[in-house]
Design a protein around this motif. Structure first.
Motif, PDB file in Angstrom:
ATOM      1  N   LEU A   7       0.850  -1.190   0.000  1.00 28.59           N
ATOM      2  CA  LEU A   7       0.000   0.000   0.000  1.00 28.59           C
ATOM      3  C   LEU A   7       0.879   1.231   0.000  1.00 28.59           C
ATOM      4  N   ASP A   8       0.518   2.218  -0.819  1.00 28.30           N
ATOM      5  CA  ASP A   8       1.278   3.464  -0.844  1.00 28.30           C
ATOM      6  C   ASP A   8       0.321   4.632  -0.980  1.00 28.30           C
ATOM      7  N   LYS A   9       0.765   5.778  -0.513  1.00 28.98           N
ATOM      8  CA  LYS A   9      -0.072   6.975  -0.519  1.00 28.98           C
ATOM      9  C   LYS A   9       0.599   8.040  -1.371  1.00 28.98           C
ATOM     10  N   THR A  10      -0.127   8.524  -2.353  1.00 27.18           N
ATOM     11  CA  THR A  10       0.365   9.571  -3.237  1.00 27.18           C
ATOM     12  C   THR A  10      -0.637  10.715  -3.253  1.00 27.18           C
ATOM     13  N   ASP A  11      -0.320  11.726  -4.010  1.00 33.52           N
ATOM     14  CA  ASP A  11      -1.253  12.857  -4.135  1.00 33.52           C
ATOM     15  C   ASP A  11      -2.580  12.416  -4.746  1.00 33.52           C
ATOM     16  N   ALA A  12      -2.531  11.343  -5.524  1.00 31.10           N
ATOM     17  CA  ALA A  12      -3.750  10.849  -6.182  1.00 31.10           C
ATOM     18  C   ALA A  12      -4.572   9.949  -5.276  1.00 31.10           C
ATOM     19  N   GLY A  13      -4.014   9.556  -4.121  1.00 28.47           N
ATOM     20  CA  GLY A  13      -4.731   8.690  -3.201  1.00 28.47           C
ATOM     21  C   GLY A  13      -3.906   7.485  -2.811  1.00 28.47           C
ATOM     22  N   VAL A  14      -4.573   6.461  -2.282  1.00 28.23           N
ATOM     23  CA  VAL A  14      -3.899   5.260  -1.813  1.00 28.23           C
ATOM     24  C   VAL A  14      -3.958   4.188  -2.902  1.00 28.23           C
ATOM     25  N   THR A  15      -2.822   3.572  -3.160  1.00 24.39           N
ATOM     26  CA  THR A  15      -2.754   2.481  -4.126  1.00 24.39           C
ATOM     27  C   THR A  15      -2.462   1.172  -3.403  1.00 24.39           C
ATOM     28  N   ALA A  16      -2.920   0.077  -3.978  1.00 26.68           N
ATOM     29  CA  ALA A  16      -2.653  -1.258  -3.449  1.00 26.68           C
ATOM     30  C   ALA A  16      -2.271  -2.139  -4.617  1.00 26.68           C
ATOM     31  N   ALA A  17      -1.044  -2.665  -4.591  1.00 27.43           N
ATOM     32  CA  ALA A  17      -0.559  -3.431  -5.736  1.00 27.43           C
ATOM     33  C   ALA A  17       0.324  -4.578  -5.281  1.00 27.43           C
ATOM     34  N   LEU A  18       0.196  -5.712  -5.958  1.00 25.22           N
ATOM     35  CA  LEU A  18       1.079  -6.840  -5.728  1.00 25.22           C
ATOM     36  C   LEU A  18       2.395  -6.550  -6.416  1.00 25.22           C
ATOM     37  N   THR A  19       3.491  -6.623  -5.665  1.00 27.50           N
ATOM     38  CA  THR A  19       4.790  -6.233  -6.200  1.00 27.50           C
ATOM     39  C   THR A  19       5.875  -7.137  -5.645  1.00 27.50           C
ATOM     40  N   GLU A  20       7.082  -7.000  -6.191  1.00 25.52           N
ATOM     41  CA  GLU A  20       8.243  -7.711  -5.672  1.00 25.52           C
ATOM     42  C   GLU A  20       9.137  -6.722  -4.945  1.00 25.52           C
ATOM     43  N   LEU A  21       9.582  -7.121  -3.750  1.00 27.01           N
ATOM     44  CA  LEU A  21      10.399  -6.265  -2.908  1.00 27.01           C
ATOM     45  C   LEU A  21      11.692  -6.974  -2.544  1.00 27.01           C
ATOM     46  N   ASP A  22      12.707  -6.193  -2.290  1.00 23.35           N
ATOM     47  CA  ASP A  22      13.980  -6.727  -1.833  1.00 23.35           C
ATOM     48  C   ASP A  22      13.937  -6.941  -0.325  1.00 23.35           C
ATOM     49  N   ASP A  23      14.582  -8.023   0.155  1.00 22.50           N
ATOM     50  CA  ASP A  23      14.617  -8.296   1.587  1.00 22.50           C
ATOM     51  C   ASP A  23      15.163  -7.126   2.389  1.00 22.50           C
ATOM     52  N   ALA A  24      16.025  -6.331   1.774  1.00 16.45           N
ATOM     53  CA  ALA A  24      16.631  -5.205   2.485  1.00 16.45           C
ATOM     54  C   ALA A  24      15.598  -4.158   2.892  1.00 16.45           C
ATOM     55  N   ARG A  25      14.445  -4.168   2.264  1.00 13.25           N
ATOM     56  CA  ARG A  25      13.408  -3.188   2.597  1.00 13.25           C
ATOM     57  C   ARG A  25      12.594  -3.599   3.822  1.00 13.25           C
ATOM     58  N   LEU A  26      12.728  -4.831   4.268  1.00 11.32           N
ATOM     59  CA  LEU A  26      11.970  -5.278   5.433  1.00 11.32           C
ATOM     60  C   LEU A  26      12.349  -4.455   6.662  1.00 11.32           C
ATOM     61  N   PRO A  27      11.407  -4.180   7.543  1.00  8.95           N
ATOM     62  CA  PRO A  27      11.693  -3.390   8.745  1.00  8.95           C
ATOM     63  C   PRO A  27      12.526  -4.178   9.748  1.00  8.95           C
ATOM     64  N   ALA A  28      12.931  -3.499  10.799  1.00 13.30           N
ATOM     65  CA  ALA A  28      13.736  -4.136  11.844  1.00 13.30           C
ATOM     66  C   ALA A  28      12.928  -5.197  12.573  1.00 13.30           C
ATOM     67  N   GLY A  29      13.638  -6.214  13.066  1.00 10.08           N
ATOM     68  CA  GLY A  29      13.014  -7.289  13.823  1.00 10.08           C
ATOM     69  C   GLY A  29      14.016  -8.396  14.026  1.00 10.08           C
ATOM     70  N   ASP A  30      13.771  -9.241  15.014  1.00  5.05           N
ATOM     71  CA  ASP A  30      14.742 -10.295  15.314  1.00  5.05           C
ATOM     72  C   ASP A  30      14.308 -11.674  14.832  1.00  5.05           C
ATOM     73  N   VAL A  31      13.186 -11.741  14.087  1.00  2.00           N
ATOM     74  CA  VAL A  31      12.742 -13.000  13.482  1.00  2.00           C
ATOM     75  C   VAL A  31      12.324 -12.732  12.041  1.00  2.00           C
ATOM     76  N   LEU A  32      12.851 -13.526  11.124  1.00  5.87           N
ATOM     77  CA  LEU A  32      12.405 -13.483   9.730  1.00  5.87           C
ATOM     78  C   LEU A  32      11.475 -14.667   9.524  1.00  5.87           C
ATOM     79  N   LEU A  33      10.243 -14.371   9.150  1.00  5.90           N
ATOM     80  CA  LEU A  33       9.213 -15.396   9.001  1.00  5.90           C
ATOM     81  C   LEU A  33       8.924 -15.658   7.539  1.00  5.90           C
TER      82      LEU A  33
END
Length: 326
Positions: A7-33
């Motif tokens: 989900l992302d928010k732009t001037d045009a509104g909120v978008t929801a799209a299936l996408t591919e992300l890099d693991d490096a973008r994952l937030p902090a945490g001590d367990v990868l699930l």
């Protein structure tokens, strides 16, 4: 790389799209699930359709529930290969959630997957079913017994309501289910409801005190429905409030509390302490009929989530939606 609903928010509104992300973008945490299944809850629907300000940080991966296998861990309680369940803790709101193939989480948020459940079954339960169990536990803590009289469940065809009907019926309570979907009466009776009533009986403004009908109530609706349920609860009864499908207002009086000794018990599933979470999951493993759980569950893929969220918010979904994370 991993697939995720973003989900992302732009001037045009909120978008929801299936996408591919890099693991490096994952937030902090001590367990990868490695997420195997997630769900579509009411809160997820609000976030994906942007009908309420659920998301607090952008961009956001929604999904307040997840079940799967630990891939990496620096947390002392978890090791690779452990099967776990996540519910709440602000995931999908302030921390990337589980409508994705991978999620990096805090180990303190996780509960062991009960041996009685597969990851799919755990997500068929999800936050909705876990919340329903918290409501049942609240009724029990306040001393409600099956012989005390009818228990009302509002929003009965929803996720919380469906599981609450099934749980209470199996525990021996006589359940009255309130729904606006009169065509679903047979579905609710199969789950164990003894009586089905139209939600219209509860949805409009009513008198501060009404005929005593319910020994207890599980309410997922709020607003006038909750106020009328309180006004109809018997002397000394308890109402467990866990939702706001009709609204978050409470347009009533103190009359049920001070003239009938009714207790209004608030149910929070997001930040509930770990001992209560573990108790709820242990009781679900004991008290929830697996066949009834399957009968209230439909399965979709990650690519189907946006359309399903629209149907959920339009009142076109009954029971539980499991999301298969391929």
């Amino acid at each position: 790389m991993f697939k995720a609903l973003l989900l992302d928010k732009t001037d045009a509104g909120v978008t929801a799209a299936l996408t591919e992300l890099d693991d490096a973008r994952l937030p902090a945490g001590d367990v990868l699930l490695g997420v195997e299944y997630s769900t579509l809850n009411y809160k997820d629907g609000l976030a994906i359709t942007n009908r309420a300000p659920v998301v607090r940080q952008w961009p956001m991966v929604p999904g307040i529930d997840g079940a799967g296998t630990v891939l990496e861990s620096t947390h002392p309680d978890w090791k690779p290969g452990d099967r776990v369940v996540l519910n709440g803790w602000g995931v999908g709101e302030t921390h990337w959630g589980c409508l994705a193939q991978r999620a990096r989480l805090k180990g303190d948020w996780l509960v062991p997957l009960p041996a009685a459940f597969t990851p799919r079954q755990a997500m068929a339960i999800g936050t909705a079913g876990y919340t329903a169990m918290l409501c049942v536990l609240a009724l029990e803590r306040h001393g409600v017994q099956p012989g005390d009289g009818d228990v009302l469940v509002t929003g009965a065809t929803g996720g919380v309501g469906s599981v609450a009907v099934a749980l209470l019926s199996r525990l021996g309570y006589r359940v009255t289910a309130a729904t606006g979907k009169t065509a679903e009466a047979d579905y609710l009776r199969r789950l164990g409801a003894a009586t089905v009533i139209d939600r219209a009986e509860l949805a409009a403004p009513g008198k501060p005190l009404q005929k005593e009908r319910w020994a207890a109530v599980v309410d997922a609706v709020g607003s006038h429905t909750l106020v009328n349920a309180l006004a109809q609860t018997r002397y000394g009864g308890v109402v467990a409030a866990c939702g706001l499908a009709q609204g978050m207002d409470l347009p009533g009086t103190v009359a049920p509390f001070i003239l009938r000794g009714v207790t209004l018990a608030g149910i929070d599933s997001v930040m509930a302490p770990m001992p209560r979470r573990r108790e709820a999951w242990q009781r679900l493993a004991r008290d929830l009929d697996a066949a009834l759980l399957e009968s209230m569950t439909q399965e979709i893929g990650l690519a189907d989530v946006v359309d399903a969220a629209q149907r959920l918010m339009n009142g076109q979904v009954r029971g539980r939606i499991v999301v298969r994370i391929d």
